[in-house]
Design a protein around this motif. Structure first.
Motif, PDB file in Angstrom:
ATOM      1  N   ARG A 128      58.977 -25.881  51.830  1.00 31.55           N
ATOM      2  CA  ARG A 128      57.553 -25.908  52.169  1.00 31.55           C
ATOM      3  C   ARG A 128      56.666 -25.598  50.961  1.00 31.55           C
TER       4      ARG A 128
ATOM      5  N   THR B 204      55.986 -30.880  54.510  1.00 30.00           N
ATOM      6  CA  THR B 204      55.229 -30.425  55.674  1.00 30.00           C
ATOM      7  C   THR B 204      56.172 -30.121  56.829  1.00 30.00           C
TER       8      THR B 204
ATOM      9  N   SER C  21      58.990 -32.717  56.237  1.00 33.01           N
ATOM     10  CA  SER C  21      58.854 -34.098  55.791  1.00 33.01           C
ATOM     11  C   SER C  21      57.907 -34.205  54.608  1.00 33.01           C
ATOM     12  N   PRO C  22      58.186 -35.147  53.704  1.00 34.02           N
ATOM     13  CA  PRO C  22      57.233 -35.421  52.631  1.00 34.02           C
ATOM     14  C   PRO C  22      56.038 -36.192  53.200  1.00 34.02           C
ATOM     15  N   ASP C  23      54.887 -36.050  52.566  1.00 34.70           N
ATOM     16  CA  ASP C  23      53.707 -36.804  53.010  1.00 34.70           C
ATOM     17  C   ASP C  23      53.986 -38.292  52.884  1.00 34.70           C
ATOM     18  N   GLY C  24      53.714 -39.026  53.947  1.00 29.68           N
ATOM     19  CA  GLY C  24      53.866 -40.469  53.923  1.00 29.68           C
ATOM     20  C   GLY C  24      55.297 -40.956  53.993  1.00 29.68           C
TER      21      GLY C  24
END
Length: 131
Positions: free
Chosen positions: A21, A27, A41-44
């Protein structure tokens, strides 16, 4: 059959949660660093990293060995600018085992380890794979 996730079994859940994190900037699905489970999860991105407390899983399956030593998994994350990501993660406390450098002629990579010894490979694709 459908693959839903690959989960890392961790001994120090809080330290690993904070690494993914706070250092990597992933996220969490829900913000609870106590565990015993988290998905980040990674952004996007469509893929996620899941963490599961090793002691709880041992109680569930009844035959899980002690925590192994050394690197045992590698998580690869693609980034747009490896040098900028390297600088950002270093500022967040990330300690790199290998600074950004080419790996072959198609990608540049850098490596760091999470608190449990799992390797994280950051990749910048510098040349597309031939069709």
């Amino acid at each position: 059959m459908e693959l839903t996730q690959i989960r890392l079994l961790v001994t120090d859940f809080t330290a690993c949660y904070r690494f993914y994190r706070d250092v990597l900037g992933l996220t969490p699905q829900f913000d609870d660093e106590r565990g015993p489970y988290a998905k980040l999860s990674p952004d996007g991105g469509s893929a996620a990293i899941a963490l599961h407390d090793r002691a709880q899983m041992a109680a569930l399956v009844g035959s899980l060995a002690e925590a192994p030593e050394g690197h045992r998994a590698l998580i690869a994350l693609r980034v747009d600018d490896l040098d900028a990501t390297h600088a950002l993660l270093t500022a967040r406390g990330g300690v790199f085992l290998r600074d950004p450098a080419p790996l072959g002629d198609r990608i540049k990579v850098a490596h760091l380890a999470d608190p449990e010894g799992n390797l994280v490979e950051l990749q910048e694709w510098v040349r597309a794979h031939p069709a």
